[in-house]
Design an enzyme around this catalytic site. Structure first.
Site, short mmCIF file in Angstrom:
data_model
loop_
_atom_site.label_atom_id
_atom_site.label_comp_id
_atom_site.label_asym_id
_atom_site.label_seq_id
_atom_site.Cartn_x
_atom_site.Cartn_y
_atom_site.Cartn_z
N GLY A 99 -6.01 0.89 9.11
CA GLY A 99 -5.00 0.48 10.08
C GLY A 99 -4.84 -1.03 10.21
N ARG A 100 -5.63 -1.78 9.44
CA ARG A 100 -5.65 -3.26 9.58
C ARG A 100 -5.92 -3.63 11.03
NH1 ARG A 100 -3.85 -5.67 4.87
NH2 ARG A 100 -2.60 -4.34 3.56
N ASP A 118 5.24 -4.40 6.39
CA ASP A 118 5.84 -5.67 6.80
C ASP A 118 5.87 -6.74 5.70
OD1 ASP A 118 3.12 -5.96 7.02
OD2 ASP A 118 3.12 -6.80 9.04
N GLY A 119 4.83 -6.79 4.86
CA GLY A 119 4.83 -7.77 3.75
C GLY A 119 6.00 -7.49 2.82
N ARG A 178 0.96 -5.13 -4.93
CA ARG A 178 1.13 -6.26 -4.02
C ARG A 178 1.35 -7.46 -4.94
NH1 ARG A 178 -0.67 -3.97 0.87
NH2 ARG A 178 -2.49 -2.62 0.69
N LYS A 206 -24.30 18.01 25.44
CA LYS A 206 -23.45 17.89 24.24
C LYS A 206 -24.31 17.62 23.02
CE LYS A 206 -18.80 16.22 24.99
NZ LYS A 206 -17.84 15.14 24.80
N ASP A 226 2.01 0.08 12.07
CA ASP A 226 1.84 -1.22 12.74
C ASP A 226 3.16 -2.00 12.86
OD1 ASP A 226 2.14 -1.67 10.03
OD2 ASP A 226 0.47 -3.08 9.85
N GLY A 280 0.85 -1.21 0.00
CA GLY A 280 0.00 0.00 0.00
C GLY A 280 0.87 1.24 0.00
N THR A 322 4.11 2.98 5.75
CA THR A 322 2.72 2.52 5.79
C THR A 322 1.94 3.48 6.68
OG1 THR A 322 1.21 0.87 6.71
CG2 THR A 322 3.44 0.80 7.55
N ASP A 332 -0.39 2.65 8.46
CA ASP A 332 -0.93 1.90 9.61
C ASP A 332 -0.13 2.07 10.91
OD1 ASP A 332 -2.75 0.94 7.77
OD2 ASP A 332 -1.73 -0.98 7.49
N VAL A 378 16.80 9.08 -1.57
CA VAL A 378 17.67 7.96 -1.99
C VAL A 378 18.35 8.31 -3.31
CG1 VAL A 378 17.65 5.56 -2.81
CG2 VAL A 378 16.35 6.17 -0.76
N GLU A 422 -15.22 11.53 21.13
CA GLU A 422 -15.83 11.11 22.40
C GLU A 422 -15.53 9.64 22.69
OE1 GLU A 422 -17.33 13.41 20.45
OE2 GLU A 422 -17.39 14.97 21.98
O1 F6P Z 1 -1.77 -1.16 4.86
C1 F6P Z 1 -2.33 0.01 4.40
C2 F6P Z 1 -3.79 -0.15 4.16
O2 F6P Z 1 -4.30 1.09 3.69
C3 F6P Z 1 -4.63 -0.64 5.34
O3 F6P Z 1 -4.87 0.35 6.30
C4 F6P Z 1 -5.86 -1.16 4.63
O4 F6P Z 1 -6.51 -2.14 5.40
C5 F6P Z 1 -5.29 -1.74 3.37
O5 F6P Z 1 -4.03 -1.12 3.16
C6 F6P Z 1 -6.14 -1.55 2.13
O6 F6P Z 1 -5.53 -2.24 1.11
P1 F6P Z 1 -5.84 -2.00 -0.43
O7 F6P Z 1 -5.25 -0.70 -0.85
O8 F6P Z 1 -5.21 -3.16 -1.10
O9 F6P Z 1 -7.34 -1.96 -0.56
#
Ligand code: F6P
Length: 319
Positions: A170-171, A103-104, A72, A213, A129, A11, A125, A127, A23, A187
């Protein structure tokens, strides 16, 4: 080290372009050839490679996405595709590789490094993560995008006295929800790392209403589950009109923040310096504002810790 290759995979994340620029320009500054590999590992397998120069990366530091494009790759995961990729690297005389992704992507890069291609990885990324580093490139830009959405939703939430759920990416990681939820004054924040209690969320909606509120913003991380089901429960249990907004891929684009551009520029520079010093098989990270490198194996095995104290602060501040 005479020739370095660079690719972006998985992604995309805002700030990738700033890292590519860094780079490319650091390589040229050090009198190295720099080759851009298009479309991630797919492009590598298919030899989609071209020489880059100073102007190839002009006017990109502020742009989201990746000028090298991304993918991917299924093919790279099987032996035939992988061997093809290694062979192409030899054909193009690539002595070292800089790989940008999550990570992938890192797992693929580790395989390349283990098979004798000196490789350095840069974490990109939205995420956030990856446990070994405080931040990944693209995360803070995505958080800004969510904060902007929260502000807009709060206007309409107030006008109508509704609850608004914002589903964020964010997976399995709740960081985008947590950081944007805290900074946006949400909230309720619902993340995969903390057990979800719908009654608690409804209680907060009712408490808010009782003290006058007019709005109620709930940030829900995508890894938790279905936003529409949560909305239905709030509608029933808290007797509050509830709407859902799924932000989706909007979070992946846009102008990178200063932080992401600076992180990307520092990491891109460091990646090339490491390859020049014959250091490889490393992932770059940032801790306490210091860029560091760590073995790819260790980076991939470091568990991501959720910041529970930040989560508690967000809860306290949104009573
Ligand atoms: O890893 C980044 C991310 O945007 C995640 O947050 C989300 O779940 C996923 O990729 C979406 O993947 P794609 O772009 O393949 O739909």
């Amino acid at each position: 080290m005479k020739t370095i290759g660079i690719l972006t995979s998985g992604g995309d994340a805002p700030g990738m372009n700033a890292a590519i620029r860094s780079v490319v320009r650091t390589s040229i500054y050090n009198k190295l050839n720099i080759l851009g590999i298009k479309e991630g590992y797919n492009g590598l397998i298919n030899g989609k490679i071209e020489e880059m120069n100073l102007s190839s990366v002009a006017d990109i530091i502020h742009r989201g996405g990746t000028m090298l494009r991304s993918a991917r790759s299924e093919e790279f995961m099987n032996e035939k595709g992988f061997n093809k990729a290694v062979n192409i690297l030899r054909v193009f005389n690539i002595d070292g590789l800089v790989v940008l992704g999550g990570d992938g992507t890192f797992r693929g890069a580790k395989k390349l490094n283990d098979s004798g291609v000196p490789t350095i990885c840069i974490p990109c990324t939205i995420d956030n993560d990856m446990g070994y580093t405080d931040h990944t490139i693209g995360f803070y830009t995505a958080v800004e995008t969510v904060i902007d959405a929260i502000s807009k939703l709060r206007d309409t939430s107030t006008s109508h006295g509704r609850a608004n759920i914002v589903e964020v990416m964010g997976r399995e990681c709740g960081d985008i929800a947590l950081y944007a939820g805290l900074a946006g004054g949400a909230e309720s924040i619902i993340v995969p790392e903390v057990e979800f209690d719908i009654d608690e969320v409804c209680k907060r909606v009712i408490q808010g209403k009782n003290r006058g509120k007019l709005h109620h913003i709930i940030v829900l991380a995508e890894g938790v589950g279905n936003a529409y089901e949560v909305a239905e429960s709030i509608q029933d249990k808290a007797d509050t009109d509830t709407r859902v907004t799924i932000l989706g891929h909007i979070q992946r684009g846009g102008m990178p923040t200063a932080y992401d551009r600076i992180l990307a520029s520092k990491m891109g520079n460091k990646a090339v310096e490491l390859l020049i010093s014959n250091i490889s098989g490393k992932a770059l990270g940032i801790k306490c504002n210091e860029i560091f490198s760590i073995d790819l194996e260790e980076a991939l095995n470091t568990k991501k810790d959720f910041d529970t104290s930040m989560y508690e602060i967000a809860k306290i501040l949104s009573i």
